[in-house]
Design a protein around this motif. Structure first.
Motif, short mmCIF file in Angstrom:
data_model
loop_
_atom_site.label_atom_id
_atom_site.label_comp_id
_atom_site.label_asym_id
_atom_site.label_seq_id
_atom_site.Cartn_x
_atom_site.Cartn_y
_atom_site.Cartn_z
N PRO A 10 0.96 -1.58 -0.39
CA PRO A 10 0.12 -0.22 0.08
C PRO A 10 0.92 0.54 -0.10
CG PRO A 10 0.18 -1.09 1.93
CD PRO A 10 1.06 -1.95 0.97
N SER A 11 0.41 2.29 -0.76
CA SER A 11 0.93 3.48 -0.54
C SER A 11 1.02 4.75 0.52
CB SER A 11 0.79 4.16 -1.74
OG SER A 11 -0.63 4.66 -1.71
N ALA A 17 1.10 6.92 -4.50
CA ALA A 17 0.42 5.80 -4.71
C ALA A 17 0.60 5.93 -6.42
CB ALA A 17 -0.81 6.48 -4.29
N TRP A 60 -6.73 9.54 -4.90
CA TRP A 60 -5.70 8.20 -3.95
C TRP A 60 -6.50 7.27 -3.69
CZ3 TRP A 60 -3.86 8.75 1.71
CH2 TRP A 60 -2.82 7.40 2.53
N GLU A 64 -4.90 3.75 -5.86
CA GLU A 64 -5.16 2.00 -4.31
C GLU A 64 -5.81 0.97 -5.45
OE1 GLU A 64 -2.68 2.03 -2.04
OE2 GLU A 64 -2.01 2.95 -3.81
N ARG A 67 -4.37 -0.17 -8.73
CA ARG A 67 -3.14 -0.60 -8.51
C ARG A 67 -3.52 -2.54 -8.58
NH1 ARG A 67 -0.40 0.98 -4.21
NH2 ARG A 67 1.71 -0.81 -5.26
N LYS A 68 -4.25 -3.04 -7.12
CA LYS A 68 -4.69 -3.97 -7.08
C LYS A 68 -5.32 -4.53 -8.55
CE LYS A 68 -6.12 -2.38 -2.14
NZ LYS A 68 -7.15 -2.46 -1.59
#
Length: 739
Positions: A10-11, A17, A60, A64, A67-68
């Protein structure tokens, strides 16, 4: 041994991120330019590139989540495409930790044959753990039959009787093809721009039949191959659409290279023969033949007129065998040819309606997608016009196949050496027909260098790496295959594109771009597969800012490097390298289309041309002149040190005003005795021409891509030019390169 675990960390903030997402998508945070200055990509540049790749960067949380989702596609879901080497025949299969079950696979080979097997998941070798949102997954190796052949296959997976996934499985050789004779000897080729070849029979532009006498001359001289410019199809509209390196399609070729009188239908068509013998047409052909420069538009218009006559003859009178050959060609080419021919037909019809419609961006909106209802209706209503453009490519395929066959029959080990352009014109058919394979919102360029201090903007869109991978790299491999089938060697222009490209967000200056990495190992493996299948030597044009990693991978896959005389220096010491310092696994040449000829370099013609075109201001012009003086002196010192110049030849470069016979012989001799496996000598350097083919950065200020050979192919063996050929032949003989 299993690989270390991998997880989607995680960022801590929006900026973090974006930075992590950029790294995961292969966007490099910065680059070093040629002046050894570091350029860092701003968060805004990273954000804009990510957005063009389809990522939601609005917040944000959105980044995220994106990204996942990407992590899940990349490491957990069954992959859409698996590219493997012949020595590592396995596919990754990922299930939750503790999962078990019977894995059933079916491998459908390229031949259509199917083989299968069954095994428990927990019996498969463990590859790595994958962690996402507190869950652990395990990737294992699904071992494939050892006899799985090279090629393009499909792999289907079932778990406990349920379908679980399907992918393209591409099995590739570990190295590209290299003929046995090049492993312990050297060879040479003669390079021409086919459009500029002169002859007493062509129609103002070199054609495929001109290659036959050129092959005879080159074979007698001792060359193992004939090098050609990219033959890709162009719009043939001057001055902006004649670069063979920015074609409208990389899959098909330019009809201006057709020998009209050599097409079977010409001999059967009384109409075509009468037209060809008319005083008006004979006068036009002679005018085009005598022109100083290639007249693309006029040649294209003339040949298209005859091709339409020949196509009508084909429709009326072709025998069964020829019709079957044409039908087989169209089936083999499939959707690629269908869409290309549809584009050409639309381009002709819509431009005829409105002369201001120069590209598909100017077409009515209903025609801007090949799958639109309007295009489907156009296909039905203009079937013959579409078939005409298919017939044209069929004729090209026949003549180019015959030229390569002739070269091999005459004993040329490689035959034709082709050139694959780096990209396609954004106004061309490839982008129109295959838009999803290109990224919208960025264009490709290059970072700052000594010729372009602000960077370069090449104005074409970058490829979409994930789309290409998701379709088994179909377009990539077709782009290679359609060239190598007609030759024995292939040069990949800007081979670094297989590793990374410099992306520039829309409305940003070139220097604000960033490098984006591609799936290089996959691309190199497929290149090796197509090389081995077609028995083509592959040369990667690796000029510019090339990392050690790229050079190492090229070497690993058996791709020859591309070395230019002017650039082979010891940096930061600018002294030229000695001939024995050139790498063995390389092709060496004096120059390229974008650089001065040997005679032009010595007389500063490239510098003068840049000044005349307004590409150099007065201080810049004089800086280049002074640097050229130093380069010529270093070059003269090098040739003296290798004992290539006769006793008493001047040692001060200022005393040598032009490339005389001794200097010409010495430079060719230096290149010939270099350690590199292949040598490519340009036709301009046979006849000591001073003007280069292309002046980068210019359009109408310079006759780019239009220069013609000084000597006609029939005259190469005349007394006026025999001494030049004899010098080439002697140097090839002396250095063991004569084929």
């Amino acid at each position: 041994m299993p690989l270390p675990p991998i997880e989607c960390e995680p960022s801590s903030s929006y900026e973090d991120a974006i930075a992590r997402a950029a790294a995961e998508y292969g966007i490099e945070r910065g680059y070093w330019d040629i002046f050894h200055q570091r350029h860092e990509a701003s968060p805004e540049v990273l954000r804009r590139i990510l957005e063009t790749l389809g990522m939601d960067v609005s917040s944000w949380e959105a980044v995220e989540q994106s990204r996942k989702e990407r992590f899940r596609r990349e490491y957990i879901a069954f992959p859409r495409t698996v590219v493997i080497g012949e020595s590592e025949k396995w596919a990754p299969l990922t299930l939750p930790e503790g999962a078990s079950g019977s894995i059933r696979y079916e491998l459908v080979l390229e031949s259509g044959q199917a083989v299968g097997g069954e095994i428990d998941f927990d019996q498969l070798p463990r590859e790595r753990e994958v962690h996402l949102e507190g869950r652990c997954f395990v990737t294992r190796r699904l071992l494939l039959p050892a006899e799985t052949p090279l090629g393009y296959h499909k792999l289907k997976i079932g778990i406990d009787g349920r379908a679980a996934g399907e992918c393209y499985l591409i099995v590739c050789p570990d190295r590209a093809y290299l003929p046995e004779h090049l492993s312990n000897s050297r060879a040479a080729g003669f390079n021409v721009c086919l459009y500029g070849v002169r002859s007493s029979r062509n129609w103002g532009c070199g054609d495929f039949t001109d290659l036959h006498p050129l092959i005879d001359w080159a074979r007698e001289t001792g060359f193992a191959f004939i090098g050609l410019n990219p033959l890709h199809v162009l719009h043939n509209r001057v001055p902006y659409n004649t670069s063979p390196y920015l074609p409208l399609s990389i899959f098909y070729k330019n009809p201006i290279y057709l020998d009209i009188e050599g097409i079977a239908e010409f001999r059967a068509s009384a109409c075509a023969q009468r037209l060809g013998e008319s005083p008006q047409i004979r006068g036009l052909i002679q005018k085009l033949r005598d022109a100083e420069f290639v007249e693309y538009e006029q040649v294209d218009r003339l040949k298209r007129c005859f091709l339409k006559v020949l196509y009508r003859q084909f429709r009326r009178g072709a025998d069964v065998g020829r019709r079957q050959a044409f039908a087989a060609y169209c089936r083999r080419e499939g959707d690629l040819l269908s869409k290309f021919a549809l584009y050409r037909a639309l381009d002709e019809a819509l431009h005829k309606q409105d002369r201001n419609r120069w590209t598909w961006w100017d077409w009515p909106k209903e025609y801007q997608s090949p799958d639109s209802p309007a295009c489907r209706r156009f296909e039905r209503e203009h079937a013959r016009l579409i078939e005409f453009y298919q017939y044209t490519q069929f004729a090209i395929d026949e003549q180019l196949t015959a030229a390569q066959a002739y070269a091999r029959e005459r004993g040329m080990p490689l035959g034709l050496y082709h050139d694959l352009a780096v990209a396609t014109d954004r106004c061309g058919s490839d982008l129109w027909a295959h838009r999803k394979f290109y990224v919208n919102g960025c264009r490709v360029g290059a970072p700052p260098d000594d010729f372009s201090p602000e960077g370069q903007d090449w104005s074409f869109p970058p490829p979409n790496p994930e789309m290409h991978r998701g379709t088994g790299y179909l377009l990539y491999r077709e782009g290679i295959r359609k060239i190598v089938e007609h030759g024995g060697a292939l040069r990949i222009d800007h081979v670094m594109r297989l590793f990374r490209l410099f992306w520039i967000p829309e409305d940003s200056p070139p220097k604000d771009g960033a490098y984006v990495r591609d799936h290089a190992v996959n691309l190199m493996r497929i290149l090796a597969l197509e090389s081995v299948r077609s028995r083509n030597v592959i040369i990667g044009e690796d000029l510019g800012t090339v990392t050690d990693e790229i050079r190492e991978m090229l070497s690993r896959f058996g791709i020859l490097s591309y070395r230019l005389f002017y650039f082979e220096k010891h940096y930061p010491n600018p002294a030229f390298k000695h001939s024995y310092e050139y790498p063995r696994a390389a092709l060496v040449s004096s120059s390229t289309h974008d650089l001065p000829t040997i005679a032009g370099f010595w007389t500063n013609r490239d510098i003068e041309a840049r000044k005349a075109a307004g590409l150099a201001d007065e201080p810049g012009y004089w800086r280049q002149i002074e640097e050229r003086k130093r380069e010529k002196q270093r070059l003269l010192d090098l040739l003296h040190s290798e004992n290539l110049l006769p006793y008493g030849y001047p040692r001060n470069a200022a005393e040598v005003w032009q490339v005389d016979g001794d200097l010409h012989n010495a430079i060719i001799g230096f290149l010939a005795q270099s350690a590199s496996a292949l040598l490519l000598l340009n036709h301009e350097d046979l006849t000591k021409e001073t003007e280069q083919q292309n002046l980068p950065g210019s359009t109408a200020q310079y006759p780019n891509w239009r220069r013609r050979m000084r000597v006609a192919v029939e005259d190469l063996n005349t007394p006026a030019w025999q001494p030049y050929a004899a010098m080439f032949r002697d140097q090839l003989e002396r250095t063991g390169r004569r084929s």
